[in-house]
Design a protein around this motif. Sequence first.
Motif: not given
Ligand code: MSP
Length: 499
Positions: A25, A294, A228, A284, A262, A15
């Motif tokens: 991402g 980025i 978390w 991933h 996770h 989420i």
């Molecule tokens: N809120 C937590 C997840 C909680 S799940 C119980 C979180 N959120 S996030 O918004 O920061 O990230 C969400 C997803 O986006 C993550 O899987 C993260 O790896 C992905 N990405 C964020 N930046 C990214 C890139 N530049 N490239 C690919 N995925 C990336 O973490």
Amino acid sequence: MTNTTEKRYYITTPIYYVNDKPHIGHGYTSIICDVLARYQKLMGRDSYFLTGTDEHGSKVARSAKKNNLAPQDFVDGLVPAFKDLLVDLDCTNDDFIRTTDARHKDFVQSVWKKMQEKQHVYLGTYSGWYSVRDECFYQENEIIDGKAPTGAAVEWLEEETYFFKLSSFQDKLLKFYEENPNFIQPQSRKNEVISFVKRGLRDLSVSRTSFKWGIPVPGDDKHVIYVWLDALFNYISAINEEYSSIWPCDMHVVGKDILIFHAVYWPAFLMSLDLPLPKCVFAHGWWTNNGEKISKSLGNVIDPVHLINTFSSDYVRYFMMREVPTGEDGNYSDDAFINRVNAELVNNIGNLCQRVISLINKKCNSQVPAQSSRNQIDDSFISYSHDIVDQFNARMQKIELHLALNEIVMLGSAANAYIENKKPWEQSGQDLETTLTCLINVIRIIGTLLQPFIPVKAMSILSMLGINEPANIYTCKNDDLAPGTKISTANIIFTRLEK
Ligand code: MSP
């Protein structure tokens, strides 16, 4: 695989934090999940695809403050952009959970009470480093030059806190990884997790008193529950009513940065409640932009909405799934995007459809010809197309999505080579009919396999062949078009991208 009584295939994205608008991402993880959810359905197994937003914690609270908004107003203002992105990317999520939903908050509080009853949670004092950006605690020996290992700033915290007895799950976790060798995917990430656990697990601070934006600890509301612990339980709070028909989760897709949460914390939380564990966590890689990390400060954030508006959702989905080996890091550039789409979709598959359908329009009165006798070249072409279907399925099962697409591209190239070989423009009668029958069925297979990845364009291909409902992948080797089926006039399916 096609057994419809099988439990629904449950797949989740992480989420997303709503401290800013969605970025590439978020789009990437959602596309992977959508491809896998659609694939399961097209194989005859019902799927359940969950996504949503992670709205509590100090990171969101601070962003709200910077914007002079109350946290709830701030997140309410941002959530629509996350929902719209899913629609713009043609994602077929079954639900969208927000951690500020009452259903989620109630569930997390009930879980907390159970953990306390079972004595997995106790009150103590935490002193140590915390990164607001990562929403994560770090040990002294992890700090490098005053920063977290991720490069994020850390701050010193000393507060009364509830601890979760993570240390007592170390051996159980190691045993679980050993008994479930496919739990962590890709395999290359498994050792990372195992060494993290082997280095020793300390009890985890699971409540905070220094801010209020979170779910209150039941019976002690000067504490809010650690973001978390709150967030991970979305995977069950969202399906609460259908829990018995959906849980355990088949696939949590996450970025590599949040694998430990996770693959270590989440199973430990579930073990503490005696709940079944998910079957797989797939991590991933990360996207860079023209080779650079980025980040907002570098000003090179890729806006997924801009990409979709410029190139279309299908092209974005295709590029992101095809360009990067699933599980590894990848690089975005406009050139790579344009080259990939033009070479594989426009020149290869688009051209194939155009050539074959025009010939059927012209030479066969826009109808699938009657089946006639095949020679060895025809037989081996058809049998190659069936092998491709098998290879494609094997790649999908292993979550090698880039290679699954490669199988389709190879089939397109083989079909173009078959045309050059058979020269249908020089053929007539039964020979011509056989060539075109083989080709149109291979195009049907290509359209069928493309459906999970580029649903709009795949449907355009299939509808030229008179197929207007999703075409089953599991049976596609045997679903030849009936002779006489009306074929529409050749439309341009894939528009060439210009630099
Ligand atoms: N809120 C937590 C997840 C909680 S799940 C119980 C979180 N959120 S996030 O918004 O920061 O990230 C969400 C997803 O986006 C993550 O899987 C993260 O790896 C992905 N990405 C964020 N930046 C990214 C890139 N530049 N490239 C690919 N995925 C990336 O973490």
